[in-house]
Design an enzyme around this catalytic site. Structure first.
Site, PDB file in Angstrom:
ATOM      1  N   TYR A 172      28.760  22.537 -62.318  1.00  0.00           N
ATOM      2  CA  TYR A 172      27.325  22.538 -61.986  1.00  0.00           C
ATOM      3  C   TYR A 172      27.077  23.260 -60.653  1.00  0.00           C
ATOM      4  O   TYR A 172      27.684  22.928 -59.638  1.00  0.00           O
ATOM      5  CB  TYR A 172      26.862  21.086 -61.895  1.00  0.00           C
ATOM      6  CG  TYR A 172      25.373  20.929 -61.758  1.00  0.00           C
ATOM      7  CD1 TYR A 172      24.537  21.280 -62.797  1.00  0.00           C
ATOM      8  CD2 TYR A 172      24.823  20.424 -60.588  1.00  0.00           C
ATOM      9  CE1 TYR A 172      23.175  21.128 -62.673  1.00  0.00           C
ATOM     10  CE2 TYR A 172      23.465  20.266 -60.461  1.00  0.00           C
ATOM     11  CZ  TYR A 172      22.639  20.624 -61.513  1.00  0.00           C
ATOM     12  OH  TYR A 172      21.295  20.475 -61.386  1.00  0.00           O
TER      13      TYR A 172
ATOM     14  N   CYS B  76      23.373  67.100  -5.961  1.00  0.00           N
ATOM     15  CA  CYS B  76      23.344  68.440  -6.544  1.00  0.00           C
ATOM     16  C   CYS B  76      22.120  69.246  -6.119  1.00  0.00           C
ATOM     17  O   CYS B  76      22.021  70.429  -6.436  1.00  0.00           O
ATOM     18  CB  CYS B  76      23.397  68.370  -8.062  1.00  0.00           C
ATOM     19  SG  CYS B  76      21.876  67.722  -8.784  1.00  0.00           S
TER      20      CYS B  76
ATOM     21  N   CYS C 289      18.707  61.282 -10.731  1.00  0.00           N
ATOM     22  CA  CYS C 289      18.842  62.719 -10.972  1.00  0.00           C
ATOM     23  C   CYS C 289      19.005  62.969 -12.464  1.00  0.00           C
ATOM     24  O   CYS C 289      18.876  62.061 -13.286  1.00  0.00           O
ATOM     25  CB  CYS C 289      20.040  63.226 -10.173  1.00  0.00           C
ATOM     26  SG  CYS C 289      20.071  65.022 -10.058  1.00  0.00           S
TER      27      CYS C 289
ATOM     28  N   CYS D 271      24.098  64.660 -13.733  1.00  0.00           N
ATOM     29  CA  CYS D 271      24.478  64.460 -12.330  1.00  0.00           C
ATOM     30  C   CYS D 271      24.840  63.004 -12.066  1.00  0.00           C
ATOM     31  O   CYS D 271      25.752  62.685 -11.338  1.00  0.00           O
ATOM     32  CB  CYS D 271      23.335  64.889 -11.407  1.00  0.00           C
ATOM     33  SG  CYS D 271      23.609  64.460  -9.684  1.00  0.00           S
TER      34      CYS D 271
ATOM     35  N   CYS E 275      18.025  65.774  -4.822  1.00  0.00           N
ATOM     36  CA  CYS E 275      19.249  64.991  -5.019  1.00  0.00           C
ATOM     37  C   CYS E 275      20.243  65.326  -3.905  1.00  0.00           C
ATOM     38  O   CYS E 275      20.506  66.512  -3.645  1.00  0.00           O
ATOM     39  CB  CYS E 275      19.859  65.321  -6.384  1.00  0.00           C
ATOM     40  SG  CYS E 275      21.455  64.561  -6.662  1.00  0.00           S
TER      41      CYS E 275
END
Length: 918
Positions: A343, A814, A836, A840, A811
């Site tokens: 069942y 850079c 940045c 970077c 920055c």
DNA sequence: GCAAGGTC
């Protein structure tokens, strides 16, 4: 000594299979005269006949069955039609129990048999529902024969000894158990019907529900089980939407030896504070020698699952085969009907001690695929057998789901029949098997005081995993390490990640939520899940994961905005606890019914008076329809002004089906200009007076009548107003009373800068423009709104981002411009920073820049590298002040020379920076 | 036309 004339007894079981099984057991003795079968009026419910002796009294037994409940609860005829009454009346409307058409055959059989009998013996399942069905049978039978002697057989398994014992120890049926079910039925009916009629009639025709269906008469049903089920889906959906990704940091370490590579993970897991992580990382980098502090070897066991209950069957079929719970139950029912499995509706997850498990395994020995495993199980020398451990659930009515007949596949079976039978058999064989055995080695190392660990696993014996192919237990190698051994890591990286939202609920998750909260029963849970799909409340993706539809979300949002938790499982939990109290006799049926219905009626009345919340929530997702009620069609619309948006059509005063007033453009749907009016307006008539201040004119003034109780005392009930934008009173009343509808362009009209006050209205859009509910811009929907990432239940304030992106500094790494942004992480929410270009990787907090615009504190580059990509880099660090050869690793895996992130000085790291803390 | 609970 047995004596007297045999008594004729009518026995009734809850289902044909039990009638057959019990008759079979009771008629085994030679004195039974054998088992005879004849047809009843219902083709499914046969009548078995045999003789039996109870305490020396001879009986002639007739044994038949019903098919679950024989009766249904329904409102009396005059309340059945949806428009026959106000739904609130359904809390008192007369109800009656009756036998539905498709059960009349069974009823007639019972009546006919009862007339011939002196005793009635009830073999219904031994749970509350079974007891209630027993009383339904009693009602039918006693109406046919008032002199019946009524008995109840209590049994918990279809096992000879137990069945004979039940028959010899008959008891009286338990009215309290049946009462508890009566309570549930009545509450479910009244709540379900009232809320379903209310929300369907309120919303269905008021909005364009853009479902891909031919059925225009969709029902917006409410039920104490289906709605909490929807609630789980919506709640997870909101959780996903409101998730704010948070950056975290972790240190990873790898080591190459002749035996292979070991990956060590940080015992701290991960940190959300970058500074802390970076400082610790720098310490590790400066003194990168790893020392083995512990090598631990342990035997680990992986245990087989408990015997199979219905919910587990559904969950596993969903996980392993992606079968829906509803389909699983259909297939399981087929297999059960054909005798292949036991069942399928059972809560029981442990086998009775009396169950002959060996015999069930023996049956499977001939199977071409798993037969040899079954043979091994039965071979004592293989030592594979283990008595199954139970999961602690027992419904006292059915055993766990197990195979009842061998099959190597039947001609009529679908793929799903094969799969499900295989699952039941393999699960059963796994249950009686030994757990899998593994040997786990864990190695702990110390680098500069920080702990890392790595582990490996060797599978020693697969045992049950040999048969239970659905589960796996991976083995992994780890090189040999000895206590005290020292080595230099091949890589040592500071890696970042972001937290992710949980996935949408899978079907297995949903079943677990329902099970935990007591929503539905093992036999009905799949129905509630299917109902969500049928009602267009939720959708299921190919991965069996559920998401709410707009309709599902809107309904839950509407009730949530009212402050109701009708979509949470608490109502059901309360009902369940009350039902238990009734069945224990600690509360009366009448008392529980009265209290619960009184509360729910109050809630319903309140929901009705707050219906504008449902309107507002629906308006967030759906366009208002121009399908209007009969009343509205008969109303001659009165012109207020020429439309100031399309400049072509007239704006007319209308009364909506919900009773609220609005002034809309007759050019709808082409033009969607609308002005919503206060929800407290009871009457509104366009006058011939023209407003002297609003332009372009003419704009006719409207004579309003407000409902006294819905406006503050200092406002007049009568008001001659204008919708052109000059009318402060009208605007204030919209603020105070709401519009009874969405109102982003209320009173002053579109673009006037009015800010609606209600919660949902803030998410709502201008009528029909399909504008985003979140930012009110057109071109995207609210669920795709870029500003909605963190909406959740509260729209995140965007004000803090006002200057974002407008300012930049060069920055210092850079030279490219760094743009000002706002942090959204838990530790720095709202703090501004310059960052940045992604390549970077430089960023600096705004508050680390001095007045001259000079960066006072820099930041070391973050690494996001996969440790395996940076393998080999940074090897060979030596302890000392500076160790550029054990470098930070960039996102691309390139080494970055170390420098202090506090002052940017390349000559030292931050943990020894003289400027730190200044 | 509405609920949830049995079951075929």
């Amino acid at each position: 000594m047995a004596g007297g004339r045999p008594i004729r007894a009518l026995n009734v079981a809850e289902k044909p299979s039990v009638a057959k099984a019990v008759s079979g057991i009771l008629s085994k003795s030679p004195s039974s005269g054998g088992l005879r079968v004849r047809d009843g009026r219902s083709r499914y419910n046969k009548i078995f006949e045999f003789n039996y002796t109870i305490q020396n009294q001879h009986f002639h037994m007739s044994f038949t069955s019903v098919t679950g409940h024989l009766m249904e609860l329904e409102f009396e005829e005059r309340y059945r039609k949806w428009h026959s009454c106000d739904p609130v009346q359904l809390y008192q409307a007369a109800v009656k129990k009756y036998v539905p058409e498709d059960k009349l055959d069974i009823k007639r059989t019972l009546e006919e048999e009862a007339r011939k009998c002196q005793w009635l013996i009830l073999w219904l399942d031994c749970d509350r529902e079974g007891e209630n069905i027993a009383f339904e049978v009693v009602e039918v039978c006693t109406q046919a024969n008032r002199n019946l002697n009524i008995w109840r057989a209590r049994f918990s398994a279809l096992i000879d000894r137990e069945i004979h014992y039940s028959m010899q120890h008959l008891v009286r049926p338990n009215q309290l158990f049946a009462d508890a079910v009566d309570v549930r039925q009545e509450i479910d009916l009244r709540i379900g019907a009232s809320f379903t009629r209310f929300q369907t009639m309120l919303l269905r025709d008021a909005f364009n529900l853009d479902f891909n269906t031919d059925d225009k008469n969709i029902i917006l049903s409410y039920g104490p089980c289906q709605f909490p089920t929807l609630g789980f889906v919506v709640e997870r959906f909101w959780e996903i939407q409101s998730h704010e990704p948070e950056e975290f940091w972790t240190i990873n370490c790898t080591h190459n030896s002749e035996e292979g590579i070991a990956t060590f993970s940080w015992t701290r897991g991960h940190l959300f504070d970058y500074t802390c992580a970076a400082i610790i990382y720098e310490m590790c980098v400066q003194e990168p020698t790893a020392t083995v502090t512990r090598v631990r070897q342990q035997e680990k066991l992986k245990y087989p699952p408990h015997p199979l209950s219905t919910i587990e069957l559904e969950k596993r079929a969903s996980r392993y085969f992606r079968m829906s719970s509803e389909h699983t139950m259909k297939v399981a029912e087929d297999l059960y009907q054909a005798g292949f499995i036991s069942y399928p509706r059972t809560e029981t997850d442990s086998f009775s001690e009396r169950t002959n498990l060996h015999m069930m395994v023996q049956e499977q020995q001939g199977h071409p695929v798993w037969g040899s495993y079954a043979q091994r199980l039965l071979d004592p020398e293989a030592r594979l057998w283990r008595n199954p451990s139970g999961g602690g659930h027992d419904d006292k009515a059915h055993p766990p789901i197990h195979p009842t007949k061998f099959s190597a596949g039947e001609a009529g079976w679908s793929q799903d029949h094969h799969k499900l039978y295989e699952l039941v058999v393999r699960h059963f064989l796994a249950c009686v098997s030994q757990p899998a055995v593994g040997a786990e080695t864990t190695v702990d190392i110390d680098i500069a005081g920080e702990l890392f660990s790595a582990s490996g696993r060797m599978i020693i014996a697969k045992n049950y995993l040999d048969i239970y192919r659905f589960e796996s237990w991976g083995g992994s190698m780890i090189p040999t390490y000895n206590f005290g051994q020292q080595f230099t890591p091949a890589t040592l990286t500071l890696d970042s990640g972001v937290t992710r939202p949980p996935p949408p609920l899978s079907e297995a998750d949903l079943l677990s939520c329902m099970d935990k909260a007591g929503i539905g029963t093992d036999a009905t849970m799949h129905d509630h899940i299917k109902k969500l799909l049928d009602r267009f409340y939720a959708t299921k993706d190919s991965n069996t994961r559920f998401s709410p539809t707009k309709l599902g979300e809107a309904l839950v949002m509407g009730y949530d905005d009212m402050g109701y938790e009708l979509w949470k499982p608490y109502l059901r939990a309360m009902m369940e606890s009350d039902m238990k109290a009734v069945s224990m006799g600690t509360k009366s049926k009448t008392e529980v019914l009265e209290t619960c219905l009184q509360q729910m009626k109050a809630c319903f009345v309140d929901a009705k008076s707050n219906k504008e919340k449902l309107f507002e929530a629906m308006a967030v997702f759906f366009e208002r329809s121009n399908r209007s009620s009969t009343n509205e069609q008969n109303t001659v619309a009165e012109v207020v002004r020429r439309c100031n948006i399309c400049q072509e059509s007239e704006m007319v005063l209308r009364r909506k089906p919900d009773g609220n007033f609005m002034v809309g453009c007759t050019g709808f749907p082409h033009c969607k200009n609308v002005v919503w009016l206060p929800g407290s307006v009871s009457e509104a008539v366009v006058t011939t007076n023209v407003c002297s201040s609003c332009a372009p004119g003419p704009i006719y003034q409207i004579q309003f009548k407000f409902r006294r109780l819905e406006i503050p005392p200092n406002y007049n009930v009568d008001h001659l107003g204008c919708i052109g934008g000059c009318d402060d009173i009208l605007r204030q009343l919209v603020e105070i009373c709401g519009t009874g509808s969405r109102n982003s362009s209320s009173v002053q009209g579109r673009g006037s800068g009015h800010t609606p006050s209600s919660n949902s209205a803030q998410r709502s859009n201008s009528r029909g423009q399909n504008a985003c509910a979140n930012c009110r811009q057109t071109g995207h929907s609210s669920d795709l709104c870029p500003s909605r990432v963190s909406r959740g239940r509260n729209v995140r304030s965007q004000e803090a981002d006002a200057q974002e992106g407008e300012s930049s500094i060069p920055c210092s790494s850079c030279g490219a411009p760094c743009v000002l942004r706002t942090a959204n992480t838990a530790n720095n929410r709202g703090r501004k920073f310059y960052s940045c270009r992604p390549e970077c990787n430089f960023f600096v907090w705004e508050d680390n820049i001095n007045e001259g615009g000079r960066v006072t504190r820099g930041n070391i580059s973050r690494t996001t590298s996969n440790p395996s990509r940076s393998g080999g880099r940074g090897r060979g660090g030596r302890s000392g002040r500076q160790s550029n050869d054990v470098a930070f690793v960039s996102a691309t895996g390139e080494p970055i020379s170390g420098r202090c992130f506090v002052c940017g000085d390349p000559s030292h790291f931050a943990n020894v920076c003289p400027n730190r803390g200044r």
